[in-house]
Write a protein that holds these residues in place. Structure first.
Motif, PDB file in Angstrom:
ATOM      1  N   PHE A  44      70.362  73.119 -42.748  1.00 16.22           N
ATOM      2  CA  PHE A  44      70.232  71.374 -43.387  1.00 16.22           C
ATOM      3  C   PHE A  44      69.747  70.459 -42.434  1.00 16.22           C
ATOM      4  O   PHE A  44      70.690  70.844 -41.311  1.00 16.22           O
ATOM      5  CB  PHE A  44      70.846  71.131 -44.840  1.00 16.22           C
ATOM      6  CG  PHE A  44      70.736  71.881 -45.633  1.00 16.22           C
ATOM      7  CD1 PHE A  44      69.628  72.664 -46.981  1.00 16.22           C
ATOM      8  CD2 PHE A  44      71.443  73.740 -45.723  1.00 16.22           C
ATOM      9  CE1 PHE A  44      69.384  72.807 -48.528  1.00 16.22           C
ATOM     10  CE2 PHE A  44      71.287  74.819 -46.964  1.00 16.22           C
ATOM     11  CZ  PHE A  44      70.341  73.807 -47.767  1.00 16.22           C
ATOM     12  N   GLY A  45      68.899  69.519 -42.958  1.00 16.78           N
ATOM     13  CA  GLY A  45      68.917  68.193 -41.837  1.00 16.78           C
ATOM     14  C   GLY A  45      70.697  67.712 -42.358  1.00 16.78           C
ATOM     15  O   GLY A  45      71.750  67.258 -42.819  1.00 16.78           O
ATOM     16  N   THR A  46      71.172  66.595 -40.762  1.00 15.19           N
ATOM     17  CA  THR A  46      72.342  65.918 -41.050  1.00 15.19           C
ATOM     18  C   THR A  46      72.463  65.031 -40.328  1.00 15.19           C
ATOM     19  O   THR A  46      72.663  64.063 -40.595  1.00 15.19           O
ATOM     20  CB  THR A  46      73.655  67.188 -40.327  1.00 15.19           C
ATOM     21  OG1 THR A  46      73.252  66.388 -39.062  1.00 15.19           O
ATOM     22  CG2 THR A  46      73.987  68.871 -40.681  1.00 15.19           C
ATOM     23  N   ALA A  47      71.401  64.576 -39.570  1.00 16.60           N
ATOM     24  CA  ALA A  47      70.601  62.833 -39.167  1.00 16.60           C
ATOM     25  C   ALA A  47      70.875  61.597 -40.366  1.00 16.60           C
ATOM     26  O   ALA A  47      70.725  62.351 -41.197  1.00 16.60           O
ATOM     27  CB  ALA A  47      69.974  63.121 -38.399  1.00 16.60           C
ATOM     28  N   ARG A  50      73.845  58.711 -45.390  1.00 16.95           N
ATOM     29  CA  ARG A  50      74.118  59.359 -46.777  1.00 16.95           C
ATOM     30  C   ARG A  50      73.597  58.497 -47.462  1.00 16.95           C
ATOM     31  O   ARG A  50      74.217  56.801 -47.363  1.00 16.95           O
ATOM     32  CB  ARG A  50      75.735  59.329 -47.316  1.00 16.95           C
ATOM     33  CG  ARG A  50      75.884  60.664 -45.781  1.00 16.95           C
ATOM     34  CD  ARG A  50      75.252  61.903 -46.127  1.00 16.95           C
ATOM     35  NE  ARG A  50      75.374  63.142 -44.229  1.00 16.95           N
ATOM     36  CZ  ARG A  50      74.804  64.480 -44.877  1.00 16.95           C
ATOM     37  NH1 ARG A  50      74.491  64.709 -46.346  1.00 16.95           N
ATOM     38  NH2 ARG A  50      75.215  65.055 -43.437  1.00 16.95           N
ATOM     39  N   ASP A 447      72.057  63.859 -53.211  1.00 16.22           N
ATOM     40  CA  ASP A 447      72.143  63.397 -51.753  1.00 16.22           C
ATOM     41  C   ASP A 447      71.146  63.221 -51.073  1.00 16.22           C
ATOM     42  O   ASP A 447      70.326  63.932 -50.663  1.00 16.22           O
ATOM     43  CB  ASP A 447      73.194  64.962 -51.168  1.00 16.22           C
ATOM     44  CG  ASP A 447      74.672  64.473 -51.967  1.00 16.22           C
ATOM     45  OD1 ASP A 447      75.128  63.597 -52.842  1.00 16.22           O
ATOM     46  OD2 ASP A 447      75.005  65.737 -51.928  1.00 16.22           O
ATOM     47  N   ARG A 449      69.675  61.322 -47.015  1.00 11.75           N
ATOM     48  CA  ARG A 449      69.789  60.785 -45.912  1.00 11.75           C
ATOM     49  C   ARG A 449      68.599  59.850 -45.714  1.00 11.75           C
ATOM     50  O   ARG A 449      67.856  60.002 -45.947  1.00 11.75           O
ATOM     51  CB  ARG A 449      70.233  61.811 -44.899  1.00 11.75           C
ATOM     52  CG  ARG A 449      71.237  62.508 -44.720  1.00 11.75           C
ATOM     53  CD  ARG A 449      71.114  63.387 -44.139  1.00 11.75           C
ATOM     54  NE  ARG A 449      70.180  64.310 -44.223  1.00 11.75           N
ATOM     55  CZ  ARG A 449      69.138  65.460 -43.302  1.00 11.75           C
ATOM     56  NH1 ARG A 449      69.242  64.094 -42.640  1.00 11.75           N
ATOM     57  NH2 ARG A 449      68.796  66.214 -43.818  1.00 11.75           N
ATOM     58  N   THR A 783      67.831  69.091 -50.467  1.00 11.63           N
ATOM     59  CA  THR A 783      68.796  69.859 -50.693  1.00 11.63           C
ATOM     60  C   THR A 783      68.596  69.597 -52.146  1.00 11.63           C
ATOM     61  O   THR A 783      68.253  68.286 -52.602  1.00 11.63           O
ATOM     62  CB  THR A 783      70.615  69.526 -50.633  1.00 11.63           C
ATOM     63  OG1 THR A 783      71.077  67.868 -50.890  1.00 11.63           O
ATOM     64  CG2 THR A 783      70.547  69.514 -49.218  1.00 11.63           C
ATOM     65  N   ASP A 822      67.203  69.116 -37.918  1.00 10.18           N
ATOM     66  CA  ASP A 822      66.939  66.992 -37.556  1.00 10.18           C
ATOM     67  C   ASP A 822      65.970  66.899 -37.035  1.00 10.18           C
ATOM     68  O   ASP A 822      65.566  66.058 -37.386  1.00 10.18           O
ATOM     69  CB  ASP A 822      68.485  66.908 -37.054  1.00 10.18           C
ATOM     70  CG  ASP A 822      69.458  66.207 -38.128  1.00 10.18           C
ATOM     71  OD1 ASP A 822      69.342  66.214 -38.852  1.00 10.18           O
ATOM     72  OD2 ASP A 822      70.661  67.102 -38.177  1.00 10.18           O
TER      73      ASP A 822
END
Length: 851
Positions: A44-47, A50, A447, A449, A783, A822
């Protein structure tokens, strides 16, 4: 086309020179490729920042996952052994069967798809049944019809009786479908029958809608409610309804519910429809040949007997001249066999039925009989039944009207969807109750981003920082402006001052870095040609152009008479581009100001080979995985003709990036192919002489020639317009064709491919809780509402200003290049900022190069 400074300096280390066969028509042995499978999610991406969002998915709980659906095949035939088709009659017969034989079926409830299949929870007492089902028709005439092929066949019914029709229904066991397969799918497994189980649940929802009298269109349903209707002109109405489908997601099983719109015929008097459809002021202007084609197979209801019929055609003569044989009664009031008299339809209705006819006396009648047994009805007695689909292509005016009238702000869309969930009370369905299925009534929280917008490079090495998905060229130069020396203005609009227009365009161009000489000539349309057809007007204009210009200009600026939907536009583009090969820019300004002219110059500069802006990372050659290895980006799509037009070929279009390491420059290749075929047939197209005339060869050669002799070692494919059922065809047909085209050039080492499908036509929407505005540009969701196993994500790159934004749904089918989540998401987001004709981020960047 000019090269960037980075290309000219040759900073990237050159690869070994290609063998001479790259430009030759060499046929090499091609190795069959192994069958590929869709890859699983790699993470999963994190950049990004949020953000908490809501989505139109409703969580579904399954309390009895061990239940088993039983599938049965259904065959319905009439008394004369002919198969019965039609979902409307099929549902009536199955409903009657359940009422009549419930005890023989042990009380098991059906989920019937209206066609050939029904489902039950648990088995029926036997594997095979044969039932006789009797339907009663309350509109049947008592006794024999009084005459043949005449309106009186449906005459006055002071006495009615019920005419019975018997049908034979055969039900036979077909398969077991475990509900547990859905649970296994949610846990990451890939059971064979998960789609079958989901189909059963969707059939249940469709059956509910059918029982409420809705129009069903695939997985959407539409109520007969005037509040949901919006007129779009031409006798066509937009009907708002709802899409609903069960979907396995990363967060569990969910029900996706969304607002949907379909086109229907405007219900009401047939004459009103014809006037609107043909834009006729009065009935005497109606084109009856066109009306006959349009009305065929439409369903109408008659005013005098309140019964429905299907139109098969029109009478050959007007109502007051169309004769038919009327049976004659004897002195005892009975009909004499073989005794008839000729009478007009008009005379029958006015004298025998005492119905006054006004305007329809001089019009053709509607024929609602059979090919060899006509049955004529006067036009003014007939009205179109509601909820009849209109499947022809909409005009540009109708499309514009539909978009304007059907758009909804995010908060309104959320309210409409949640109200529908509460009102339709899916949980009360006995079939769903038997499965232990319950559905929440609140939107699902997810959630998200928000990715940071990429920095752009414009002229004079200036940086440009987009804000909210937008930027402008105020006080800025274009990155690589072209020089325009030979051009001309042609004017089809009597209201436009072309001298003032050209001066302002030259001044605006100077401010943006474009040097524009004075136009060679200003050509005004001869006023006597303005009443001619568009093709003639364009031909006459080009006669003036060839007479007054010494040679082909760099481009032509064309002033159209209308801002939208000008009938000049199509013929003008065909003539200038196809026949003469001259780039052209069409305009029709309400007012001439700097913003308008800047937007025009962005298009002109791009068409003539200039560059308006680049991504900063592109300008510095530092795009991850692309900067070090020659990489080609492809965008692929197929467009089809209007519904029902199988004679019109489909158009396959592919764009390929050029001038590596840039990712903002593209070349397009277009081919026609078989009608309605979605897979691209001409990626590899070997001929008898050994030459490959396919799309891939054309784009590969252009990449090689524009990238200092580099061959692509990586190819990123973006595919638009395919459904999930076609993903394997993309992987195992289209990709094979690309590889064969590469091998045909004499290459042995096949590039690494990353294949991504981008879908726009889906029903997942994203909302900001408590805000009546769209999600910010750059919003990513990967997600909860994504696939439980496959590699997909939603991205809303654009700044939605009107209506509710639709995120693009990306499916990564193959990734041999090895992108991190990402890096891949940032690349796709950045591609939304490379469309040279726009100063806004666009929803799916690569495909705008096609359009």
């Amino acid at each position: 086309m000019e090269k960037s400074s980075k290309e000219e300096e040759g900073e990237s280390p050159p690869l070994p020179p290609p063998p001479p066969v790259v430009s030759q028509n060499v046929k090499t042995e091609q190795v069959d490729q192994p069958k590929r499978s869709i890859i699983s999610r790699r993470g999963f991406g994190t950049a990004g920042k949020r953000i908490t969002l809501l989505t139109n998915h409703f969580k579904v709980a399954v309390k009895s996952p061990d239940e088993i659906f039983y599938q049965y095949s259904v065959s319905i035939s009439s008394e004369d052994k002919r198969a019965v088709d039609g979902k409307g009659i099929g549902r009536k017969i199955i409903d009657k069967l359940y009422q009549t034989y419930s005890s023989e079926l042990a009380g098991n409830r059906f989920a019937y798809d209206g066609d050939k299949t029904l489902y039950t929870v648990g088995p029926l007492p036997q594997n095979n049944f044969e039932f006789t089902v009797v339907l009663e028709d309350s509109f049947a005439k008592h006794g024999s019809p009084p005459h043949n092929g005449s309106p009186g066949e449906y005459g006055k019914r002071s006495k009615r009786s019920f005419q019975s029709k018997a049908f034979t229904v055969e039900i036979s066991y077909a398969a077991k479908i475990p509900l547990k397969s859905i649970s296994l799918s949610l846990q990451g497994a890939d059971p064979d029958n998960v789609q079958d189980a989901l189909r059963v649940l969707d059939v249940i929802l469709r059956q509910q809608a059918a029982n409420r009298g809705c129009l069903l269109v695939r997985q959407s349903f539409f109520h007969n409610d005037l509040r949901n209707f919006t007129d779009v002109g031409g006798g066509v109405t937009g009907c708002r309804g709802f899409h609903s489908s069960f979907r396995p997601t990363h967060g569990g099983l969910s029900l996706n519910m969304d607002v949907s719109t379909t086109m229907i015929l405007t219900p009401g008097p047939v004459i009103d429809f014809l006037l609107a459809n043909q834009n006729a002021r009065e009935p005497r202007y109606i084109d009856w040949a066109k009306a006959k084609r349009m009305l065929k197979n439409m369903r109408i209801k008659t005013r005098h007997i309140n019964r429905e019929f299907k139109i098969i055609g029109l009478s050959e003569k007007p109502c007051n001249q169309q004769f038919f044989p009327l049976k004659v009664k004897n002195s005892e009031g009975a009909y004499d066999e073989g005794q008839t008299t000729e009478i007009t339809v008009y005379e029958y209705f006015t004298k025998h039925r005492n119905i006054e006819l006004t305007f329809s006396a001089y019009m053709p009648c509607l024929d609602v009989g059979k090919p060899k047994r006509p049955n004529y009805l006067p036009l003014e007695l007939c009205s179109l039944v509601s909820l009849q689909r209109y499947t022809k292509a909409l005009s540009s005016v109708q499309r514009t009207s539909l978009v304007e009238k059907c758009r909804q702000k995010p908060q309104e869309r959320m309210r409409v969807v949640t109200d529908a969930m509460k009102n339709y009370r899916y949980d009360d369905d006995p079939f769903l109750v038997a499965c232990g299925i319950s559905i929440e009534k609140q939107l699902t929280e997810v959630d998200g981003r928000v990715l940071e917008a990429p920095k752009l490079k414009v002229g004079n090495s200036e940086d440009c920082f987009p804000r909210n998905g937008r930027w402008n060229f105020n006080n800025k130069h274009l990155l690589t402006p072209i020089r325009i020396e030979r051009w001309a203005v042609v004017n089809f609009s009597a209201r436009c001052d072309t001298s003032h227009l050209s001066r302002e365009l030259i001044n605006c161009g100077r401010n943006k870095g474009i040097h524009i000489e004075r136009p060679h000539t200003l050509i005004e349309e001869d006023p006597q040609h303005r009443r001619a057809g568009p093709v003639v007007r364009v031909d006459k204009m080009f006669e003036q152009i060839t007479a007054r210009l010494p040679g082909p200009p760099q481009f032509l600026l064309c002033v159209l008479p209308e801002r939208k939907n000008s009938d000049i536009y199509g013929p003008w583009k065909k003539k200038s581009l196809s026949d003469f090969g001259i780039p052209t820019q069409c305009i029709s300004p309400y007012k001439i100001n700097d913003q308008y002219l800047t937007n025009v110059l962005l298009k002109i500069n791009t068409k003539l080979g200039g560059t308006n802006s680049l991504l900063a990372i592109e300008h510095l050659s530092c795009i991850p995985l692309i900067k070090d290895t020659p990489t080609m980006i492809l965008g692929m799509d197929v467009s089809h003709g209007s519904p029902g037009r199988s004679d019109i070929p489909s158009i396959a279009a592919v764009v390929g990036s050029r001038s590596w390491p840039l990712i903002s420059r593209y070349r397009a290749a277009v081919r026609t192919q078989s009608s309605k075929v979605e897979m691209i047939e001409s990626l590899f197209k070997p001929a008898a002489n050994g030459k490959d005339d396919g799309i891939m060869r054309e784009l590969l050669m252009d990449f090689y020639n524009s990238s200092n002799g580099r061959k692509p070692a990586h190819i990123i494919v973006f595919r638009d317009g395919v459904s999930e059922s076609q993903f394997n065809q993309v992987l195992n047909y289209e990709l094979d064709q690309m590889i064969k085209a590469y091998q045909h050039l004499g290459e042995v080492d096949v590039p690494k491919f990353t294949v991504i499908v981008a879908q726009k036509n889906h029903h997942t929407k994203l909302f900001q809780a408590g805000a009546n505005e769209n999600v910010p540009p750059g919003t990513i969701v990967d997600t909860k509402v994504v696939h439980p196993r496959h590699y997909d994500f939603y991205m809303c790159a654009q700044a939605g200003m009107i209506g509710t934004s639709r995120p693009a749904h990306y499916h990564v089918l193959l990734d041999e290049m090895g992108f991190s989540p990402d890096d891949l998401q940032n690349l796709i987001h950045s591609l939304s900022y490379v469309y040279q004709r726009s100063t806004t981020a666009i929803s799916i960047g690569i495909f705008m190069q096609i359009y």
